[in-house]
Enzyme design. Structure first.
Site, PDB file in Angstrom:
ATOM      1  N   GLN A   1      -4.350   1.064  -3.239  1.00  0.00           N
ATOM      2  CA  GLN A   1      -4.195   1.114  -1.787  1.00  0.00           C
ATOM      3  C   GLN A   1      -3.638   2.450  -1.301  1.00  0.00           C
ATOM      4  O   GLN A   1      -3.936   2.900  -0.198  1.00  0.00           O
ATOM      5  CB  GLN A   1      -3.265  -0.036  -1.370  1.00  0.00           C
ATOM      6  CG  GLN A   1      -3.098  -0.234   0.100  1.00  0.00           C
ATOM      7  CD  GLN A   1      -1.679  -0.637   0.438  1.00  0.00           C
ATOM      8  OE1 GLN A   1      -0.747   0.142   0.274  1.00  0.00           O
ATOM      9  NE2 GLN A   1      -1.514  -1.852   0.905  1.00  0.00           N
TER      10      GLN A   1
ATOM     11  N   SER B   1      -1.722  -2.031   5.323  1.00  0.00           N
ATOM     12  CA  SER B   1      -1.071  -0.985   4.519  1.00  0.00           C
ATOM     13  C   SER B   1       0.251  -1.498   3.951  1.00  0.00           C
ATOM     14  O   SER B   1       0.275  -2.428   3.152  1.00  0.00           O
ATOM     15  CB  SER B   1      -0.897   0.287   5.360  1.00  0.00           C
ATOM     16  OG  SER B   1      -0.414   1.349   4.574  1.00  0.00           O
ATOM     17  N   LEU B   2       1.376  -0.935   4.393  1.00  0.00           N
ATOM     18  CA  LEU B   2       2.687  -1.424   3.962  1.00  0.00           C
ATOM     19  C   LEU B   2       2.807  -2.940   4.141  1.00  0.00           C
ATOM     20  O   LEU B   2       3.427  -3.628   3.329  1.00  0.00           O
ATOM     21  CB  LEU B   2       3.777  -0.728   4.785  1.00  0.00           C
ATOM     22  CG  LEU B   2       5.118  -1.456   4.801  1.00  0.00           C
ATOM     23  CD1 LEU B   2       5.852  -1.234   3.496  1.00  0.00           C
ATOM     24  CD2 LEU B   2       5.934  -1.066   5.998  1.00  0.00           C
TER      25      LEU B   2
ATOM     26  N   GLN C   1       3.448   0.597   8.896  1.00  0.00           N
ATOM     27  CA  GLN C   1       4.334   1.638   9.413  1.00  0.00           C
ATOM     28  C   GLN C   1       3.869   2.129  10.777  1.00  0.00           C
ATOM     29  O   GLN C   1       2.674   2.261  11.031  1.00  0.00           O
ATOM     30  CB  GLN C   1       4.381   2.809   8.425  1.00  0.00           C
ATOM     31  CG  GLN C   1       5.541   3.755   8.672  1.00  0.00           C
ATOM     32  CD  GLN C   1       5.731   4.704   7.504  1.00  0.00           C
ATOM     33  OE1 GLN C   1       5.290   4.436   6.398  1.00  0.00           O
ATOM     34  NE2 GLN C   1       6.389   5.811   7.751  1.00  0.00           N
TER      35      GLN C   1
ATOM     36  N   ARG D   1       8.252   3.468  -2.680  1.00  0.00           N
ATOM     37  CA  ARG D   1       6.921   3.872  -2.201  1.00  0.00           C
ATOM     38  C   ARG D   1       7.042   4.891  -1.079  1.00  0.00           C
ATOM     39  O   ARG D   1       6.325   5.903  -1.042  1.00  0.00           O
ATOM     40  CB  ARG D   1       6.171   2.625  -1.710  1.00  0.00           C
ATOM     41  CG  ARG D   1       4.773   2.849  -1.146  1.00  0.00           C
ATOM     42  CD  ARG D   1       4.211   1.510  -0.685  1.00  0.00           C
ATOM     43  NE  ARG D   1       2.828   1.559  -0.243  1.00  0.00           N
ATOM     44  CZ  ARG D   1       2.436   1.682   1.017  1.00  0.00           C
ATOM     45  NH1 ARG D   1       3.357   1.802   1.982  1.00  0.00           N
ATOM     46  NH2 ARG D   1       1.155   1.688   1.332  1.00  0.00           N
TER      47      ARG D   1
ATOM     48  N   HIS E   1      -3.161   7.201   2.814  1.00  0.00           N
ATOM     49  CA  HIS E   1      -4.463   6.631   2.461  1.00  0.00           C
ATOM     50  C   HIS E   1      -5.529   7.720   2.316  1.00  0.00           C
ATOM     51  O   HIS E   1      -6.667   7.557   2.757  1.00  0.00           O
ATOM     52  CB  HIS E   1      -4.892   5.565   3.472  1.00  0.00           C
ATOM     53  CG  HIS E   1      -3.942   4.411   3.511  1.00  0.00           C
ATOM     54  ND1 HIS E   1      -3.854   3.484   2.494  1.00  0.00           N
ATOM     55  CD2 HIS E   1      -2.989   4.064   4.420  1.00  0.00           C
ATOM     56  CE1 HIS E   1      -2.909   2.610   2.785  1.00  0.00           C
ATOM     57  NE2 HIS E   1      -2.360   2.937   3.939  1.00  0.00           N
TER      58      HIS E   1
END
Length: 315
Positions: free
Chosen positions: A250, A91-92, A11, A116, A201
């Protein structure tokens, strides 16, 4: 023989107009993007192509938009005969890596990242949490700072360990600001507040983690066709059960991206292909290793052909 890794951005890489050129010129890309619209029940493509930017960057829209463009581009790369020995995503981007490795179908991944995004938006009230990039302080020193602040006030922690001397911290707003000031006192070159909608996170994302775990639990995962280097461990993984577990963890764990790149180098990867909008990951790879590797950012027709030509010449 050279090895290739497909890397997928997270992102923040989204922009208005993303994917429009490949949608108009490649029927396969059009099919993928149309399928996202159908799966989600709204015109994600209209947001990708035309905005408005404020709506596109909302987490529940940005995440499926990035997954969709990355997947459409990845299919075009594969169509040119370029295959991955490993995949990884920031991440994503790990969802895109799982799609590329055959762990979950694209349509299911689009549903999951939309949910999510909603869970992450709902986890913390607006303005309570934030993130900041800290330049010029090593991870051990910065970890000591965040642990000290967390013990004396609100939580803050390392979130994205992107490259040497480039680490993002995440947590409660005042704690992030306090940790940033302490980092400057310890020699940080810069502390840059990030324009994000939440403290991703970090432990503040625990409510999103719990909801995502419930949603993921019944979803069938397949063993990965090629190993996926996960954010949480920075190690290669093929087990369906372990990959699902790592996706849940995660949400509140740091992204060990520098470690991911170093692991790929240990595995003798020489071609790093970032697939999706922007070139952030390409820059991070070069900060870890400058020589002896090829780094490509595939985000449109021109960059696709450039990468394919170079890789085929050297194979």
């Amino acid at each position: 023989m050279s090895k290739t890794a497909f890397l997928f951005p997270g992102q923040g890489s989204q922009f208005v107009g993303m994917g429009k050129s490949i949608y108009e010129t490649h029927p396969q890309a059009k099919e993928t993007i149309d399928s996202a619209d159908e799966t989600l029940g709204y015109s994600l493509s209209a947001l990708m192509f035309n905005g408005p930017e404020e709506d596109l960057k909302r987490t529940e829209n940005a995440q499926p938009a990035l997954l969709t463009m990355s997947t459409a581009l990845c299919e075009l790369v594969q169509k040119q005969g370029i295959t991955a020995d490993y995949t990884a995503g920031h991440s994503l981007g790990e969802y895109s890596a799982l799609v590329a490795a055959g762990v979950i179908p694209f349509e299911k991944a689009a549903e999951l990242v939309h949910q999510r995004g909603l869970f992450m938006e709902e986890a913390v009230p607006a303005g309570v949490g934030t993130m900041a990039a800290v330049m010029g302080v090593e991870r051990d020193e910065l970890k000591k700072i965040t642990e000290h602040v967390s013990q004396t006030s609100e939580p803050v922690q390392l979130a994205n360990l992107n490259a040497p001397g480039q680490i993002v911290i995440s947590g409660e707003r005042e704690a992030v600001e306090k940790a940033g000031e302490m980092a400057k006192e310890q020699g940080a070159k810069r502390v840059i507040p990030l324009q994000v909608s939440g403290p991703f996170h970090s432990t503040l994302m625990e409510p999103a983690k719990e909801k995502l775990a419930d949603v993921l639990e019944p979803v069938p995962f397949q063993a990965a066709g090629v190993p996926v280097i996960t954010n949480v461990s920075a190690k290669e993984e093929t087990s369906a059960a372990e990959l699902k577990k790592q996706l849940v963890n995660q949400v509140t764990s740091p992204v060990y991206w520098e470690d991911t790149v170093r692991r790929l180098l240990e595995l003798e990867v020489t071609n790093f292909i970032e697939i999706g909008p922007g070139n952030v990951l390409s820059g991070l790879v070069r900060r870890v290793q400058r020589r002896g590797i090829n780094v490509f950012a595939v985000q449109d027709e021109e960059s696709l052909h450039k990468a394919v030509k170079k890789i085929k010449e050297e194979s």
